[in-house]
Design an enzyme around this catalytic site. Structure first.
Site, short mmCIF file in Angstrom:
data_model
loop_
_atom_site.label_atom_id
_atom_site.label_comp_id
_atom_site.label_asym_id
_atom_site.label_seq_id
_atom_site.Cartn_x
_atom_site.Cartn_y
_atom_site.Cartn_z
N ASN A 9 0.98 -1.08 0.21
CA ASN A 9 0.19 0.16 0.03
C ASN A 9 0.71 0.86 0.24
OD1 ASN A 9 -2.04 2.06 0.44
ND2 ASN A 9 -2.39 1.10 2.43
N TRP A 10 1.34 1.99 -1.13
CA TRP A 10 1.92 2.49 -1.13
C TRP A 10 1.29 4.21 -0.74
CZ3 TRP A 10 3.67 2.75 -6.87
CH2 TRP A 10 4.77 1.83 -6.74
N LYS A 11 -0.24 4.37 -0.06
CA LYS A 11 -0.34 5.07 0.30
C LYS A 11 -0.81 7.12 -0.94
CE LYS A 11 0.31 3.76 4.49
NZ LYS A 11 0.76 3.09 6.41
N HIS A 95 -9.25 0.79 4.88
CA HIS A 95 -8.05 1.30 5.15
C HIS A 95 -8.70 1.82 6.94
CE1 HIS A 95 -3.90 2.46 6.30
NE2 HIS A 95 -3.77 1.50 5.52
N GLU A 97 -6.83 4.18 7.55
CA GLU A 97 -6.38 5.71 7.40
C GLU A 97 -7.53 6.67 6.92
OE1 GLU A 97 -2.98 5.24 5.57
OE2 GLU A 97 -1.93 4.96 7.31
N GLU A 167 -5.48 -5.11 10.86
CA GLU A 167 -4.44 -3.62 10.84
C GLU A 167 -4.27 -3.63 12.27
OE1 GLU A 167 -2.51 -2.86 6.60
OE2 GLU A 167 -3.78 -1.36 7.58
N GLY A 173 2.74 2.34 10.64
CA GLY A 173 3.21 3.19 10.38
C GLY A 173 3.70 4.06 11.41
N SER A 213 3.70 -2.17 10.23
CA SER A 213 4.99 -1.59 10.94
C SER A 213 6.09 -3.05 9.93
CB SER A 213 5.30 -1.91 12.26
OG SER A 213 5.34 -0.29 10.90
N GLY A 234 2.23 -0.77 4.17
CA GLY A 234 2.80 0.40 3.48
C GLY A 234 3.94 0.87 4.08
N GLY A 235 5.00 1.37 4.80
CA GLY A 235 6.20 2.08 4.55
C GLY A 235 7.03 0.97 3.86
#
Ligand code: PEP
Length: 249
Positions: A9-11, A95, A97, A167, A173, A213, A234-235
């Site tokens: 997930n590149w956000k 998600h 976010e 999640e 993150g 993470s 993600g990151g």
């Protein structure tokens, strides 16, 4: 029996040019990895170039969100039909976010999941508790409420086509991964929810990813949990070598 899924997930990171560069570097690193499904979810604007760059590889492209109607006067929204037409085969729904910053609710998660399925996309439906909810001992309550509102209304046939992602919001993150035991416990609980609503067979075949993470150095421990079927990353998914190390753990 359950094929793992690793989804990046590149956000809100990477331009179209950067997305193409990533896939150019990443594809050879995972070319011989056939034990898992690999999905990259760039921002909408980079979907077409990512689809082109991934053509002929074992990498599928997904989106990070979707609206539930097919078309209309909904400024800024993108429909599932449009995503499918652009070459997406997956989409992330619910998600944290989106829930936290953009008013996503269990009801909208349900509508988006159905719309994605109707368009032939595989939704990755996210659930997870916030830190204060975990600390108040409400984790199972939150997960069962999100499951009941976002997923339990699907038909068994619809549910069989989705992927869930656990999640924990406190791990996203933050660099604070859930221990394999904490993740394993939540996955077991979610699988029990699936069993109660959809029966044992669906419970055994349903894939539940962990997200929060995930890094090359913690994926092995997480994947050792029997109820964990891959990761939503993600990151670490922004770096081709890191994501490849996770996929090839
Ligand atoms: C995510 O965005 O779904 C996620 C899990 O992010 P991170 O890996 O950076 O915690």
């Amino acid at each position: 029996m359950r094929k793992p899924v690793f989804a990046g997930n590149w956000k809100m990171f990477k331009t179209p040019t950067e997305a193409a560069g990533f896939l150019h570097d990443f594809a050879p690193l995972v070319a011989s990895s056939n034990r898992s499904e690999i999905v990259i979810c760039p921002p909408f604007i980079a979907v077409p170039i990512a689809v082109d760059a991934a053509r002929g590889s074992n990498i599928a492209i997904g989106a990070q969100d979707v609206f539930w109607l097919k078309e209309g006067a909904y400024t800024g929204e993108v429909s599932a039909t449009m995503l499918a037409a652009a070459g997406c085969s997956w989409v992330i729904v619910g998600h944290s976010e989106r829930r936290q910053y953009f008013g996503e609710t269990d009801e909208s998660v349900f509508k988006k999941t159905v719309a994605a399925l109707d368009a032939g996309l595989t939704p990755i439906v996210c659930v997870g508790e916030r830190l204060e909810e975990r600390e108040a001992g409400m984790t199972e309550n939150v997960l069962s409420t999100q499951f009941a509102g976002g997923l339990a209304g699907l038909t068994p046939d619809q549910f069989a086509k989705i992927v869930m992602a656990y999640e924990p919001v406190w791990a996203i993150g933050t660099g604070r991964t859930a221990t394999p035991e904490i993740a394993g416990e939540a996955h077991r609980f979610l699988r029990d929810q699936v069993r109660s609503r959809f029966g044992d067979q669906t419970c055994q075949s349903c894939r539940i990813l962990y997200g929060g993470s995930v890094k090359p150095d913690n994926i092995k421990g997480l994947m050792a949990q029997p109820d964990l079927d891959g990761a939503l990353v993600g990151g670490a998914s922004l770096d081709p070598a890191a994501l490849a190390a996770i996929v090839n753990f």
